[in-house]
Design a protein around this motif. Structure first.
Motif, PDB file in Angstrom:
ATOM      1  N   PRO A   1      68.348  -7.559   8.021  1.00  8.61           N
ATOM      2  CA  PRO A   1      68.050  -6.136   8.139  1.00  8.61           C
ATOM      3  C   PRO A   1      67.232  -5.632   6.951  1.00  8.61           C
ATOM      4  O   PRO A   1      67.373  -6.126   5.829  1.00  8.61           O
ATOM      5  N   ALA A   2      66.405  -4.637   7.196  1.00  9.34           N
ATOM      6  CA  ALA A   2      65.504  -4.112   6.166  1.00  9.34           C
ATOM      7  C   ALA A   2      66.251  -3.546   4.962  1.00  9.34           C
ATOM      8  O   ALA A   2      65.699  -3.506   3.864  1.00  9.34           O
ATOM      9  N   GLU A   3      67.503  -3.140   5.143  1.00  9.35           N
ATOM     10  CA  GLU A   3      68.253  -2.544   4.036  1.00  9.35           C
ATOM     11  C   GLU A   3      68.969  -3.577   3.167  1.00  9.35           C
ATOM     12  O   GLU A   3      69.738  -3.226   2.290  1.00  9.35           O
ATOM     13  N   MET A   4      68.691  -4.849   3.386  1.00 13.32           N
ATOM     14  CA  MET A   4      69.319  -5.911   2.602  1.00 13.32           C
ATOM     15  C   MET A   4      68.357  -6.473   1.565  1.00 13.32           C
ATOM     16  O   MET A   4      67.213  -6.803   1.870  1.00 13.32           O
ATOM     17  N   ALA A   5      68.844  -6.597   0.347  1.00 11.75           N
ATOM     18  CA  ALA A   5      68.060  -7.234  -0.712  1.00 11.75           C
ATOM     19  C   ALA A   5      68.034  -8.741  -0.491  1.00 11.75           C
ATOM     20  O   ALA A   5      67.082  -9.411  -0.884  1.00 11.75           O
ATOM     21  N   ALA A   6      69.084  -9.267   0.129  1.00 16.90           N
ATOM     22  CA  ALA A   6      69.150 -10.700   0.428  1.00 16.90           C
ATOM     23  C   ALA A   6      69.950 -10.920   1.704  1.00 16.90           C
ATOM     24  O   ALA A   6      70.990 -10.295   1.909  1.00 16.90           O
ATOM     25  N   SER A   7      69.447 -11.808   2.543  1.00 17.46           N
ATOM     26  CA  SER A   7      70.143 -12.270   3.743  1.00 17.46           C
ATOM     27  C   SER A   7      70.034 -13.783   3.733  1.00 17.46           C
ATOM     28  O   SER A   7      68.957 -14.342   3.946  1.00 17.46           O
ATOM     29  N   LEU A   8      71.140 -14.453   3.430  1.00 19.18           N
ATOM     30  CA  LEU A   8      71.139 -15.896   3.247  1.00 19.18           C
ATOM     31  C   LEU A   8      72.122 -16.560   4.211  1.00 19.18           C
ATOM     32  O   LEU A   8      73.136 -15.976   4.583  1.00 19.18           O
ATOM     33  N   LEU A   9      71.807 -17.784   4.570  1.00 14.51           N
ATOM     34  CA  LEU A   9      72.639 -18.559   5.485  1.00 14.51           C
ATOM     35  C   LEU A   9      72.979 -19.889   4.815  1.00 14.51           C
ATOM     36  O   LEU A   9      72.088 -20.653   4.446  1.00 14.51           O
TER      37      LEU A   9
END
Length: 144
Positions: free
Chosen positions: A50-58
């Motif tokens: 999402p655009a409001e996340m500084a980081a999106s990790l898996l």
């Protein structure tokens, strides 16, 4: 119009990974350019969150396995990596906290999401290189 927290959550949870030729998408391969850190057993990659996340990790296992099927050593590694990764991300100036989430279990591959919203007053993405190099201090290879 800004999405509510519930709308963002519904969009994240509703996301589907396409099967690749009938295979598990995780086993079929992660795009090398998205790998942040890896070792013999684990891969950490960044995702289009999402655009409001500084980081999106898996974080996912290399081997096709499910939660409950992890042997004690891999389960122990998961705990250590998750704890370290959360501490690293939460200490970045761009992030405020980390949500750790497991969904999409129906796909059958062990993976866990790490979502970090922007710190108040910030709109700068998290420094993936800093995350990778700090995590590599305990082993594995930084790729970002």
């Amino acid at each position: 119009m800004t999405e509510s927290a519930e709308e963002v959550w519904a969009r994240i949870v509703g996301a589907k990974r396409q099967e690749i030729g009938g295979e598990c998408p995780e086993c079929a391969g992660v795009a090398p350019e998205r790998i942040v850190w890896e070792d013999e057993f684990w891969i950490l990659s960044y995702t289009d969150g999402p655009a409001e996340m500084a980081a999106s990790l898996l974080l996912q296992t290399r081997e096709h396995t499910r939660v409950g099927q992890l042997d004690d050593e891999i389960a122990s590694q998961f705990g250590r990596i998750s704890n370290r990764l959360t501490r690293i991300i939460e200490n970045l100036p761009e992030t405020s906290y980390v949500d750790v989430s497991r969904y999409g279990a129906h796909r059958g591959h062990f993976h866990v999401w790490f979502f970090a919203p922007f710190a108040p007053g910030t709109n700068t993405p998290a420094d993936l290189h800093a995350i990778a190099t700090k995590l590599a201090n305990w082993g594995g290879d930084a790729r970002a």
